[in-house]
Structure formats: C-alpha cells, structure tokens
Write a protein that holds these residues in place. Structure first.
Motif, mmCIF file in Angstrom:
data_model
loop_
_atom_site.group_PDB
_atom_site.id
_atom_site.type_symbol
_atom_site.label_atom_id
_atom_site.label_comp_id
_atom_site.label_asym_id
_atom_site.label_seq_id
_atom_site.Cartn_x
_atom_site.Cartn_y
_atom_site.Cartn_z
ATOM 1 N N TYR A 116 0.819 -1.217 0.000
ATOM 2 C CA TYR A 116 0.000 0.000 0.000
ATOM 3 C C TYR A 116 0.856 1.271 0.000
ATOM 4 O O TYR A 116 0.395 2.341 -0.350
ATOM 5 C CB TYR A 116 -0.920 0.019 1.224
ATOM 6 N N PHE A 117 2.114 1.121 0.433
ATOM 7 C CA PHE A 117 3.052 2.239 0.499
ATOM 8 C C PHE A 117 4.440 1.709 0.160
ATOM 9 O O PHE A 117 4.680 0.493 0.233
ATOM 10 C CB PHE A 117 3.074 2.852 1.905
ATOM 11 N N SER A 118 5.350 2.590 -0.172
ATOM 12 C CA SER A 118 6.731 2.142 -0.362
ATOM 13 C C SER A 118 7.264 1.681 0.982
ATOM 14 O O SER A 118 6.735 2.030 2.043
ATOM 15 C CB SER A 118 7.590 3.292 -0.905
ATOM 16 N N ASN A 119 8.338 0.908 0.978
ATOM 17 C CA ASN A 119 8.915 0.423 2.235
ATOM 18 C C ASN A 119 9.375 1.577 3.125
ATOM 19 O O ASN A 119 9.141 1.567 4.341
ATOM 20 C CB ASN A 119 10.091 -0.512 1.949
ATOM 21 N N ASN A 120 10.000 2.571 2.514
ATOM 22 C CA ASN A 120 10.467 3.714 3.295
ATOM 23 C C ASN A 120 9.307 4.510 3.879
ATOM 24 O O ASN A 120 9.327 4.900 5.051
ATOM 25 C CB ASN A 120 11.341 4.631 2.430
ATOM 26 N N ASP A 121 8.298 4.755 3.059
ATOM 27 C CA ASP A 121 7.133 5.507 3.542
ATOM 28 C C ASP A 121 6.428 4.758 4.671
ATOM 29 O O ASP A 121 5.988 5.354 5.663
ATOM 30 C CB ASP A 121 6.149 5.770 2.405
ATOM 31 N N ALA A 122 6.321 3.451 4.535
ATOM 32 C CA ALA A 122 5.658 2.646 5.569
ATOM 33 C C ALA A 122 6.434 2.698 6.881
ATOM 34 O O ALA A 122 5.838 2.740 7.966
ATOM 35 C CB ALA A 122 5.499 1.208 5.085
ATOM 36 N N LYS A 123 7.760 2.684 6.805
ATOM 37 C CA LYS A 123 8.563 2.784 8.028
ATOM 38 C C LYS A 123 8.352 4.132 8.708
ATOM 39 O O LYS A 123 8.237 4.201 9.943
ATOM 40 C CB LYS A 123 10.056 2.582 7.708
ATOM 41 N N ILE A 124 8.287 5.186 7.916
ATOM 42 C CA ILE A 124 8.072 6.525 8.468
ATOM 43 C C ILE A 124 6.688 6.622 9.114
ATOM 44 O O ILE A 124 6.539 7.157 10.218
ATOM 45 C CB ILE A 124 8.217 7.600 7.373
ATOM 46 N N ILE A 125 5.666 6.115 8.423
ATOM 47 C CA ILE A 125 4.296 6.163 8.949
ATOM 48 C C ILE A 125 4.210 5.425 10.283
ATOM 49 O O ILE A 125 3.630 5.927 11.254
ATOM 50 C CB ILE A 125 3.305 5.565 7.929
ATOM 51 N N GLY A 126 4.800 4.226 10.348
ATOM 52 C CA GLY A 126 4.801 3.465 11.592
ATOM 53 C C GLY A 126 5.531 4.192 12.708
ATOM 54 O O GLY A 126 5.090 4.187 13.866
ATOM 55 N N LYS A 127 6.650 4.825 12.375
ATOM 56 C CA LYS A 127 7.429 5.571 13.374
ATOM 57 C C LYS A 127 6.644 6.777 13.895
ATOM 58 O O LYS A 127 6.623 7.025 15.113
ATOM 59 C CB LYS A 127 8.739 6.040 12.741
ATOM 60 N N ILE A 128 6.002 7.499 12.998
ATOM 61 C CA ILE A 128 5.214 8.655 13.414
ATOM 62 C C ILE A 128 4.069 8.229 14.328
ATOM 63 O O ILE A 128 3.791 8.874 15.346
ATOM 64 C CB ILE A 128 4.658 9.405 12.175
ATOM 65 N N ARG A 129 3.423 7.106 13.968
ATOM 66 C CA ARG A 129 2.297 6.653 14.802
ATOM 67 C C ARG A 129 2.773 6.307 16.207
ATOM 68 O O ARG A 129 2.083 6.626 17.199
ATOM 69 C CB ARG A 129 1.627 5.418 14.160
ATOM 70 N N GLU A 130 3.924 5.681 16.322
ATOM 71 C CA GLU A 130 4.469 5.369 17.638
ATOM 72 C C GLU A 130 4.812 6.631 18.424
ATOM 73 O O GLU A 130 4.563 6.712 19.629
ATOM 74 C CB GLU A 130 5.715 4.487 17.503
ATOM 75 N N LYS A 131 5.344 7.624 17.732
ATOM 76 C CA LYS A 131 5.690 8.885 18.393
ATOM 77 C C LYS A 131 4.437 9.610 18.897
ATOM 78 O O LYS A 131 4.441 10.195 19.986
ATOM 79 C CB LYS A 131 6.487 9.791 17.442
ATOM 80 N N ILE A 132 3.373 9.582 18.104
ATOM 81 C CA ILE A 132 2.121 10.218 18.533
ATOM 82 C C ILE A 132 1.568 9.499 19.761
ATOM 83 O O ILE A 132 1.105 10.133 20.712
ATOM 84 C CB ILE A 132 1.089 10.217 17.384
ATOM 85 N N LYS A 133 1.643 8.181 19.741
ATOM 86 C CA LYS A 133 1.164 7.397 20.888
ATOM 87 C C LYS A 133 1.953 7.738 22.151
ATOM 88 O O LYS A 133 1.362 7.963 23.228
ATOM 89 C CB LYS A 133 1.294 5.901 20.574
ATOM 90 N N LYS A 134 3.278 7.787 22.054
ATOM 91 C CA LYS A 134 4.121 8.062 23.212
ATOM 92 C C LYS A 134 3.960 9.491 23.722
ATOM 93 O O LYS A 134 4.202 9.761 24.907
ATOM 94 C CB LYS A 134 5.592 7.803 22.856
ATOM 95 N N SER A 135 3.542 10.402 22.828
ATOM 96 C CA SER A 135 3.406 11.817 23.198
ATOM 97 C C SER A 135 2.016 12.153 23.723
ATOM 98 O O SER A 135 1.780 13.295 24.140
ATOM 99 C CB SER A 135 3.715 12.697 21.985
ATOM 100 N N LYS A 136 1.110 11.199 23.732
ATOM 101 C CA LYS A 136 -0.297 11.490 24.044
ATOM 102 C C LYS A 136 -0.479 12.184 25.388
ATOM 103 O O LYS A 136 -1.279 13.115 25.519
ATOM 104 C CB LYS A 136 -1.122 10.202 23.995
#
Length: 345
Positions: A116-136
């Motif tokens: 659904y996304f390039s490998n690099n884009d998918a890694k970035i999306i997953g990383k951002i989601r984790e950062k948002i979760k940790k910053s909640k």
C-alpha cells in the motif's frame, strides 16, 4: 493566513467512496429552500464535508459516524478543545526530519510496505504513529486528534490504491512520496457535537431540526474498505489476513446486509426531527453485486412517506468508480420529508 496554511489539508482532501463533495452546492440549495431550523444532524457523516459545508447556516451541528478514523477527523477539525499551533508545528517539523534509512522495520512497514506504500514511507508512517502514541500524555486531546488526523490525510494522499483499501495496485517499485502535512483545524467551538455510535441507537437519544441521512446502501462495508486507516487510528496492531491484509472483521454495518430496509425503517421511525433529507443513488441497477443497493428507491420513498410529506429531487451525477463497476444513466436523488405533514394521498 500563514504561508504554511496553503499546503494544509482541508476536510475535503480525501478519497472516499460515496463522498458528496461534488454535490454540496446542490444539496445546500435544496435544504435551504425546503427546510427550516437552527440545528443540523449529519447521521452518517462520512468524510464530514456536508457538515462542514452546512455548518455556517446552523447554531448546532451533530456529527456521527461509526468509523474510528472519521471520529478522530471530526474531533481534529471541529472539536471544542484547545490546541497550541506552535506545539503542532513542532511535531510537524520533527516528523518531517525522520530518515527512513535509520529506521528498523515496524508493524506498519512489515505489513504494508511494498504494497500500500513504499517500504520507506511505511517505516516513516509506523514511526510517526508510535511517536504520537508516546506523546499522548503531553498533548491536549485536540492536539492528539490533530496530529493523528494529519497522519491519516498524509497517508491517504500517497497510498498505492484506487481510493480505498480493499486492494492495492500491483506495482513492483513504489515511489517514496509520503510527506507529513497538517490539517487546517477550526477554532475551538461549542457548535459541533461528535459521536461514534450506531445511528439507530443515536437517533433515540438526540433531536434536531434537520437530519441529513446518507447511509451505506450496498454490501461494501466501510470498516473493511478503510481498514488501514482504522488500524492506524486504533493502533491495536491486529493480526492481518488475506491479500488485502485486513484484520478480523469488526464494526460491520447492518445497512450493508439484506435486512437494510428494516433497519432504515427503524431509523426513520425513531428519529426526532422536523425535516429529513436523504441522499440516494441508483446503483441498485449496477452490474456488480457488491455495488447493488440493498434498499430500492421505492422502499426509501414508502418509508419516508409514512413519516411525512416527501418530495424527490434528482440530478445526473458521475459516481465514484474504482474501475470494475459500470453504471448507466447514473443519478443522485435527494428526498426531503417534512415530518408529520400529510403527504396528500
């Protein structure tokens, strides 16, 4: 307006099956000419574009949808909580500096990278989601929703699909295209009330002057069509199955099943409003069984006429088409019912 605002996402910047974005002016005209009142109830709000467009005419707007991703988007754009623009901008700049070459694979890239996304884009999306979760904990509720909704919009813009997530396009080398950009939220306001409820239960609890009803009509379940967006918002990291990499089915709509006419009749019977506005299209003649409507035009008319005087308006309209479905002479219909008024039969 800041220079950055030019690139910010508005609520209409999504690809979404059944979106009424191109019909807004027509719908607005019909409602203003035929309905009166101060409150507007968007029963199946979908993208939220109808509520957003009509909100300038009403003191109170009620929005409802059963998708978690849509609820987050409504809260981000229209919630009454405070947010600090400087905080949001700080996260935007931080997320944009993420270098995928320094990232390990994560849940998102392992499942959706190269599909659904390039490998690099998918890694970035997953990383951002984790950062948002940790910053909640350090964010206000509104700030959290804005950051998460911005991720949804940024993902949706570059996803390797035809506009939904029922399948991805078979491409060997997907380009890196993801850029994290913010949505452009409204100022905090008490005008909007936001729900994520079964519509048939919600109509028993709220009342308004005008109800706008645009339910799903065919067998295509929205929770399945947008499973990746639901996944990223809930972030439960479920086990995924099949070619489309969907989780176990949940949050399924009765409007997509054979008993849809009975469910719709129950909704109309119990809704507490002065005017009912229902949109409908004639895909019940579709050659695709999954696109074929579960409720016919005549059933809609009969159910609404039992509630009050009903007038039908129609317009030629090219609907959303993923490429597999043929629609001949496609029309969009708007039913307007004045509740309690004799239909003159």
């Amino acid at each position: 307006m800041r220079k950055e605002d030019v690139n910010m996402y508005s609520i209409s910047n999504r690809r979404y099956t059944g979106s009424k974005y191109k019909l807004l002016d027509w719908i607005e005209k019909l409602i203003l000419e035929n309905c009166e009142g101060d409150s507007f109830f968007d029963v199946f709000a979908g993208t939220g574009v109808v509520s957003a467009h009509m909100s300038k005419h009403y003191k109170k707007v009620i929005m409802n949808d059963f998708l978690y991703s849509n609820e987050i988007i409504y809260k981000a754009f229209f919630g009454n909580g405070e947010f600090d623009k400087a905080v949001i901008e700080k996260y935007r700049e931080q997320f944009r500096k993420i270098n995928p070459n320094r990232l390990k694979d994560n849940y998102f890239s392992e499942n959706f990278g190269g599909k659904y996304f390039s490998n690099n884009d998918a890694k970035i999306i997953g990383k951002i989601r984790e950062k948002i979760k940790k910053s909640k904990r350090s964010l206000s509720d509104r700030e959290y929703c804005i950051l998460l909704a911005s991720l949804v919009y940024s993902m949706d813009k570059v996803a390797n699909t035809v506009g939904h997530y029922d399948a991805y396009r078979k491409i060997k080398n997907i380009d890196d295209k993801f850029v994290y950009e913010l949505i452009n939220p409204e100022k905090p306001s008490d005008k909007f009330s936001i729900y994520r409820m079964d519509a048939n239960q919600l109509v028993r609890k709220v009342k308004a002057d005008i109800a706008f009803i645009d339910p799903p009509y065919n067998s295509r379940q929205y929770s399945r069509f947008y499973h990746i967006l639901e996944n990223i918002v809930q972030w439960k990291k479920p086990k995924l199955e099949g070619t489309a990499l969907k989780p176990q089915a949940e949050n399924m709509s009765e409007y997509c099943r054979s008993d849809a006419p009975e469910v719709f009749a129950d909704l109309i019977k119990n809704i507490d409003v002065k005017y009912i506005v229902v949109t409908y299209n004639n895909t019940y003649n579709s050659k695709s069984s999954s696109s074929r409507n579960k409720i016919t035009l005549e059933q809609i008319k009969d159910i609404l006429s039992a509630k009050g005087k009903t007038t039908i308006y129609e317009k030629r309209h090219q609907c959303f088409n993923a490429g597999k479905t043929e629609f001949d002479n496609h029309k969009e219909f708007v039913f307007i019912t004045k509740v309690g008024e004799d239909d003159g039969k």
